[in-house]
Design a protein around this motif. Structure first.
Motif, PDB file in Angstrom:
ATOM      1  N   VAL A  11       0.859  -1.083   0.051  1.00 20.15           N
ATOM      2  CA  VAL A  11       0.093  -0.070  -0.130  1.00 20.15           C
ATOM      3  C   VAL A  11       0.785   1.270   0.072  1.00 20.15           C
ATOM      4  N   GLY A  12       2.120   1.216   0.163  1.00 27.61           N
ATOM      5  CA  GLY A  12       3.234   2.259   0.061  1.00 27.61           C
ATOM      6  C   GLY A  12       2.894   2.883  -1.470  1.00 27.61           C
ATOM      7  N   ASP A  13       3.529   4.218  -1.058  1.00 27.62           N
ATOM      8  CA  ASP A  13       3.460   4.983  -2.348  1.00 27.62           C
ATOM      9  C   ASP A  13       5.247   5.707  -2.760  1.00 27.62           C
ATOM     10  N   PRO A  14       5.831   4.999  -3.456  1.00 26.97           N
ATOM     11  CA  PRO A  14       5.476   4.073  -4.462  1.00 26.97           C
ATOM     12  C   PRO A  14       5.567   2.897  -3.455  1.00 26.97           C
ATOM     13  N   PRO A  15       5.151   1.738  -4.119  1.00 28.74           N
ATOM     14  CA  PRO A  15       5.060   0.303  -3.573  1.00 28.74           C
ATOM     15  C   PRO A  15       6.626  -0.227  -3.493  1.00 28.74           C
ATOM     16  N   LEU A  16       6.649  -0.884  -2.385  1.00 27.79           N
ATOM     17  CA  LEU A  16       8.158  -1.515  -2.275  1.00 27.79           C
ATOM     18  C   LEU A  16       8.157  -2.973  -3.101  1.00 27.79           C
ATOM     19  N   ILE A  17       9.125  -2.706  -3.870  1.00 28.73           N
ATOM     20  CA  ILE A  17       9.356  -3.986  -4.929  1.00 28.73           C
ATOM     21  C   ILE A  17      10.655  -4.481  -4.383  1.00 28.73           C
ATOM     22  N   VAL A  18      10.664  -5.930  -4.189  1.00 27.95           N
ATOM     23  CA  VAL A  18      11.832  -6.502  -3.735  1.00 27.95           C
ATOM     24  C   VAL A  18      12.391  -7.678  -4.847  1.00 27.95           C
ATOM     25  N   THR A  19      13.638  -7.412  -5.080  1.00 28.59           N
ATOM     26  CA  THR A  19      14.376  -8.087  -6.327  1.00 28.59           C
ATOM     27  C   THR A  19      14.770  -9.495  -5.940  1.00 28.59           C
ATOM     28  N   PRO A  20      14.968 -10.389  -6.638  1.00 30.58           N
ATOM     29  CA  PRO A  20      15.365 -11.833  -6.345  1.00 30.58           C
ATOM     30  C   PRO A  20      16.588 -11.568  -5.427  1.00 30.58           C
ATOM     31  N   GLN A  21      17.800 -10.666  -5.917  1.00 28.58           N
ATOM     32  CA  GLN A  21      18.831 -10.555  -5.298  1.00 28.58           C
ATOM     33  C   GLN A  21      18.765 -10.208  -3.824  1.00 28.58           C
ATOM     34  N   GLU A  22      17.896  -9.335  -3.656  1.00 26.93           N
ATOM     35  CA  GLU A  22      17.603  -8.987  -2.080  1.00 26.93           C
ATOM     36  C   GLU A  22      17.040 -10.201  -1.408  1.00 26.93           C
ATOM     37  N   ASN A  23      16.094 -10.817  -2.128  1.00 30.44           N
ATOM     38  CA  ASN A  23      15.559 -12.105  -1.437  1.00 30.44           C
ATOM     39  C   ASN A  23      16.772 -13.144  -1.119  1.00 30.44           C
ATOM     40  N   ALA A  24      17.537 -13.283  -2.110  1.00 30.24           N
ATOM     41  CA  ALA A  24      18.853 -14.244  -1.990  1.00 30.24           C
ATOM     42  C   ALA A  24      19.571 -13.616  -0.679  1.00 30.24           C
ATOM     43  N   ASP A  25      19.960 -12.403  -0.673  1.00 27.30           N
ATOM     44  CA  ASP A  25      20.708 -11.828   0.355  1.00 27.30           C
ATOM     45  C   ASP A  25      20.127 -11.991   1.719  1.00 27.30           C
ATOM     46  N   LEU A  26      18.695 -11.700   1.662  1.00 36.16           N
ATOM     47  CA  LEU A  26      18.041 -11.717   3.008  1.00 36.16           C
ATOM     48  C   LEU A  26      17.879 -13.426   3.548  1.00 36.16           C
ATOM     49  N   GLU A  27      17.984 -14.303   2.603  1.00 30.08           N
ATOM     50  CA  GLU A  27      17.892 -15.700   2.893  1.00 30.08           C
ATOM     51  C   GLU A  27      19.318 -16.065   3.663  1.00 30.08           C
ATOM     52  N   LYS A  28      20.333 -15.336   2.914  1.00 34.77           N
ATOM     53  CA  LYS A  28      21.636 -15.804   3.730  1.00 34.77           C
ATOM     54  C   LYS A  28      21.834 -15.259   4.771  1.00 34.77           C
ATOM     55  N   GLU A  29      21.248 -14.142   5.140  1.00 40.04           N
ATOM     56  CA  GLU A  29      21.446 -13.579   6.184  1.00 40.04           C
ATOM     57  C   GLU A  29      20.626 -14.466   7.346  1.00 40.04           C
ATOM     58  N   ASN A  30      19.404 -14.735   6.839  1.00 37.75           N
ATOM     59  CA  ASN A  30      18.723 -15.697   7.824  1.00 37.75           C
ATOM     60  C   ASN A  30      19.407 -17.070   8.382  1.00 37.75           C
ATOM     61  N   LEU A  31      20.066 -17.485   7.287  1.00 35.49           N
ATOM     62  CA  LEU A  31      20.775 -18.936   7.579  1.00 35.49           C
ATOM     63  C   LEU A  31      21.920 -18.616   8.479  1.00 35.49           C
ATOM     64  N   GLU A  32      22.545 -17.544   8.600  1.00 41.73           N
ATOM     65  CA  GLU A  32      23.676 -17.116   9.283  1.00 41.73           C
ATOM     66  C   GLU A  32      23.083 -16.827  10.735  1.00 41.73           C
ATOM     67  N   ALA A  33      21.781 -16.046  10.735  1.00 34.55           N
ATOM     68  CA  ALA A  33      21.306 -15.920  11.870  1.00 34.55           C
ATOM     69  C   ALA A  33      20.749 -17.094  12.631  1.00 34.55           C
TER      70      ALA A  33
END
Length: 285
Positions: free
Chosen positions: A93-115
């Motif tokens: 609902v944000g303006d502009p809407p937040l768009i997440v790229t696949p690379q950001e998802n991969a980086d976040l997944e990596k951070e989650n695994l480390e955490a």
């Protein structure tokens, strides 16, 4: 400086133990107070937590621990779910809407695994610390119980020490006056030890003889039983012979007129007759 007396040491130990009494109730008081202060009086609480505040025992604390672990797991799941929903709604609902790229998802997944790996390591460390603390707590509990038993024994020591001191004083007084009826009590230490060794050897010899005699008891008992069996017919025969002799004596006395000393009187008569005849024969010669 004179050493402290046993009574003073015992009194100090007693005061320390009274001031530092250890129990599961004492240890749980800070937790119970904190929970009571943080708890909303209008908020509904579970039956387990309410009962644990009323009567704290080891079993109730274990039940409380399990209960709070379950509540924390549910609370964590609800928190993660709520935060995720909130972020998702704000993103769309944000303006502009937040768009997440696949690379950001991969980086976040990596951070989650480390955490997750870090969290797992921390959990393992905490579990080890808890196990170590439980082991130390049980060891301290055993030591505490042992100290309580030793404290009771320590309380009995002053009386025993006084009795021994009185006995030593009496022995010293007896030795000083020389009025002991037993001269062995006045011997010096070396001769006393020699006497003790001699008495021990005598006792060992007596124990050996007693053991030998005890080993001979069954054989002697059997021999005694055999002799008693052989003696029984002889005893019966003796009684029968005595009865027959009494009966013969009674019959003989009855035949001689009932005179008890008939044989003795007849013997005197025959001796007198013999003396008379010898005198007559000597005269005639």
């Amino acid at each position: 400086m004179a050493p402290p007396r046993a009574e003073d040491v015992l009194a100090r130990l007693q005061s320390l133990s009274d001031d530092q009494e250890i129990s599961i109730l004492k240890l749980s008081e800070p937790i119970v107070v904190a929970v009571t202060q943080l708890q909303d009086p209008h908020q509904r609480t579970s039956d387990i937590s309410t009962s644990s505040l009323d009567a704290t025992t080891p079993s109730s604390l274990e039940a409380d621990l399990t209960h709070y672990r379950e509540l924390f797991a549910k609370l964590r799941f609800s928190y993660v779910e709520q935060v995720t929903k909130e972020k998702f709604i704000r993103a769309i609902v944000g303006d502009p809407p937040l768009i997440v790229t696949p690379q950001e998802n991969a980086d976040l997944e990596k951070e989650n695994l480390e955490a997750k790996a870090t969290l797992k390591a921390l959990k393992t460390e905490v579990a080890g610390m808890v196990a170590d603390l439980e082991s130390k707590a049980r060891e301290l509990s055993r030591k505490y119980e042992k100290v309580k038993v030793e404290k009771v024994k320590l309380g009995e020591l002053p009386g025993k020490i006084r009795d021994l001191e009185n006995a030593v004083a009496e022995l010293r007084a007896t030795r000083a006056t020389g009025s002991s009826p037993n001269p062995e009590l006045n011997l010096p230490l070396g001769k006393t030890l020699d006497l003790v060794e001699s008495k021990k050897r005598q006792r060992a010899e007596l124990d050996r003889q007693l053991e030998q005699l005890q080993s001979q008891v069954p054989r002697k008992k059997k021999e005694l039983e055999r002799l008693q069996a052989e003696l029984q017919p002889l005893e019966t025969k003796r009684q029968n012979s005595m009865a027959a002799a009494k009966e013969a004596k009674r019959r003989k006395e009855a035949a001689l007129g009932g005179v008890e000393d008939d044989l003795e009187e007849r013997g005197r008569f025959f001796r007198a007759s013999e003396a008379t005849l010898q005198q007559m024969l000597d005269i005639g010669g």
